[in-house]
Scaffold this motif. Structure first.
Motif, PDB file in Angstrom:
ATOM      1  N   PRO A   1       8.777   1.060  18.628  1.00  0.00           N
ATOM      2  CA  PRO A   1       7.796   1.265  17.567  1.00  0.00           C
ATOM      3  C   PRO A   1       6.526   0.435  17.740  1.00  0.00           C
ATOM      4  CG  PRO A   1       9.393  -0.324  16.831  1.00  0.00           C
ATOM      5  CD  PRO A   1       9.785   0.040  18.251  1.00  0.00           C
TER       6      PRO A   1
ATOM      7  N   SER B   1       8.592   6.299  18.620  1.00  0.00           N
ATOM      8  CA  SER B   1       8.865   6.296  17.182  1.00  0.00           C
ATOM      9  C   SER B   1       7.613   5.920  16.399  1.00  0.00           C
ATOM     10  CB  SER B   1      10.014   5.341  16.846  1.00  0.00           C
ATOM     11  OG  SER B   1       9.681   4.003  17.132  1.00  0.00           O
TER      12      SER B   1
ATOM     13  N   SER C   1       6.110   8.460  13.673  1.00  0.00           N
ATOM     14  CA  SER C   1       5.975   7.940  12.309  1.00  0.00           C
ATOM     15  C   SER C   1       4.546   8.092  11.803  1.00  0.00           C
ATOM     16  CB  SER C   1       6.394   6.469  12.262  1.00  0.00           C
ATOM     17  OG  SER C   1       7.763   6.316  12.594  1.00  0.00           O
TER      18      SER C   1
ATOM     19  N   TYR D   1       3.839  11.736  11.024  1.00  0.00           N
ATOM     20  CA  TYR D   1       4.561  12.180   9.840  1.00  0.00           C
ATOM     21  C   TYR D   1       3.903  11.658   8.569  1.00  0.00           C
ATOM     22  CZ  TYR D   1       8.321  12.836   6.458  1.00  0.00           C
ATOM     23  OH  TYR D   1       9.047  13.211   5.349  1.00  0.00           O
ATOM     24  N   LEU D   2       3.545  10.385   8.561  1.00  0.00           N
ATOM     25  CA  LEU D   2       2.932   9.802   7.366  1.00  0.00           C
ATOM     26  C   LEU D   2       1.551  10.404   7.106  1.00  0.00           C
ATOM     27  CD1 LEU D   2       3.945   6.053   7.708  1.00  0.00           C
ATOM     28  CD2 LEU D   2       4.932   7.789   6.198  1.00  0.00           C
TER      29      LEU D   2
ATOM     30  N   LEU E   1       6.818   1.294   4.995  1.00  0.00           N
ATOM     31  CA  LEU E   1       7.348   1.594   6.324  1.00  0.00           C
ATOM     32  C   LEU E   1       7.877   0.305   6.935  1.00  0.00           C
ATOM     33  CD1 LEU E   1       7.698   3.605   8.719  1.00  0.00           C
ATOM     34  CD2 LEU E   1       5.434   2.870   9.515  1.00  0.00           C
TER      35      LEU E   1
ATOM     36  N   SER F   1       9.791  -1.701  10.202  1.00  0.00           N
ATOM     37  CA  SER F   1       9.870  -1.569  11.648  1.00  0.00           C
ATOM     38  C   SER F   1      10.102  -2.938  12.289  1.00  0.00           C
ATOM     39  CB  SER F   1       8.577  -0.941  12.181  1.00  0.00           C
ATOM     40  OG  SER F   1       8.691  -0.658  13.559  1.00  0.00           O
TER      41      SER F   1
ATOM     42  N   TYR G   1      10.444   4.375   4.336  1.00  0.00           N
ATOM     43  CA  TYR G   1      10.773   4.927   5.648  1.00  0.00           C
ATOM     44  C   TYR G   1      10.993   3.813   6.668  1.00  0.00           C
ATOM     45  CZ  TYR G   1       8.767   9.201   3.648  1.00  0.00           C
ATOM     46  OH  TYR G   1       8.501  10.282   2.845  1.00  0.00           O
TER      47      TYR G   1
ATOM     48  N   THR H   1      10.824   3.239  11.098  1.00  0.00           N
ATOM     49  CA  THR H   1      10.393   3.885  12.339  1.00  0.00           C
ATOM     50  C   THR H   1      11.567   4.294  13.204  1.00  0.00           C
ATOM     51  OG1 THR H   1      10.157   1.713  13.383  1.00  0.00           O
ATOM     52  CG2 THR H   1       8.157   2.730  12.481  1.00  0.00           C
ATOM     53  N   ASP H   2      12.594   3.446  13.262  1.00  0.00           N
ATOM     54  CA  ASP H   2      13.728   3.706  14.157  1.00  0.00           C
ATOM     55  C   ASP H   2      14.910   2.861  13.704  1.00  0.00           C
ATOM     56  OD1 ASP H   2      13.948   1.175  16.296  1.00  0.00           O
ATOM     57  OD2 ASP H   2      11.960   1.441  15.436  1.00  0.00           O
TER      58      ASP H   2
ATOM     59  N   LEU I   1      12.367   7.870  10.920  1.00  0.00           N
ATOM     60  CA  LEU I   1      11.505   8.900  11.499  1.00  0.00           C
ATOM     61  C   LEU I   1      11.642   9.060  13.007  1.00  0.00           C
ATOM     62  CD1 LEU I   1       8.373   8.086   9.327  1.00  0.00           C
ATOM     63  CD2 LEU I   1      10.120   9.843   8.937  1.00  0.00           C
TER      64      LEU I   1
END
Length: 259
Positions: free
Chosen positions: A46, A72, A76, A79-80, A119, A121, A145, A147-148, A182
């Motif tokens: 990430p 990732s 991410s 997506y965001l 988010l 990460s 959310y 990232t991974d 994500l």
């Protein structure tokens, strides 16, 4: 030629370990190219964007186009940007991830009380203070959310804590799990990969070193999967896991046996 039209390859632990190229990786990539497989590199790192892997692999004689790389971080960010455009994202993560988010026009805030999205990460500077701010940001029903899910990251000297470890701390104080992870093995990650490859999942091979991300991604999306034993997952982990790959290879060098 081969029945596979495309291959999704993990990077760290599959093609390289740290800065070192894993034995036979170059020959394996050439064999996949000769077999006519479209190639997508997909890292759950990430902290890096697509350009990084061109620079990382170029010294090893491996040519990589950024359009054939996902991480990732990039998944991410995309997506965001698509689902939370114009909303302020409170990030628990590093400066590189922040830059990738901002490049995708995602608004990042350092104020937990202004958070409209959170988010989590990898953050090498993660501290009690960071966790306290994350707790404030996660009050209410703000979307959350990650990232991974990688709890550890392989490096030359062994492993270090990864995003999954930080997300576990955030989950513990907030009393809830992320709404979605994500990166691999999520449906978001699978869709991003298929959009890049434009091929049928049933004709796609996934090769990676993690059962819970690489192999789980392929299994969930209806792809064929191959676990390599050069990274995190070993035969002991395989024996105790509910995630089963279609193939087990000592290394990427053996991928030619599947073509």
């Amino acid at each position: 030629m081969t029945d596979y039209e495309a291959v999704i390859l993990d990077v760290d632990g599959t093609i390289v370990r740290g800065e070192a190229l894993l034995p036979g990786a170059t020959d394996a990539l050439q064999a996949l190219e000769a077999a006519g497989c479209s190639r997508l590199l997909f890292s759950n790192n990430p902290t890096r964007g697509s350009d990084h892997y061109r620079e990382k692999l170029a010294p090893h004689g491996i040519d990589v186009e950024p359009t054939t790389v996902l991480t990732s971080a990039t998944v991410s960010a995309d997506y965001l940007a698509a689902t939370h455009g114009g909303e302020r994202v409170f990030l628990v993560g590093g400066e590189r991830l922040e830059a990738i988010l901002e490049d995708a026009a995602v608004e990042v805030t350092a104020d937990p009380d202004a958070a409209e999205v959170v988010l989590g990460s990898f953050d090498k500077n993660f501290s009690f203070g960071t966790l306290w701010e994350a707790l404030r940001a996660l009050e209410g029903d703000v979307p959350f959310y990650g990232t991974d899910p990688d709890a550890t990251i392989p490096i030359d000297e062994g492993e270090i804590p990864g995003s999954g470890a930080i997300l576990a701390a955030m989950e513990a104080v907030a009393g809830r799990e992320p709404d979605a992870i994500l990166g691999k093995p999520s449906a978001v990650a699978a869709a991003a990969a298929m959009d890049r490859l434009e091929t049928d999942p049933g004709k796609t091979l996934v090769v990676g070193d993690r059962l819970d991300t690489d192999i789980a991604l392929g299994n969930r999306a209806g792809m064929e999967t191959a676990l390599v034993l050069t990274g995190v997952s070993d035969r002991t982990a395989l024996a105790s896991s509910d995630v089963e790959p279609d193939h087990v290879l000592e290394s990427l060098a053996a991928v030619e046996t599947l073509l």
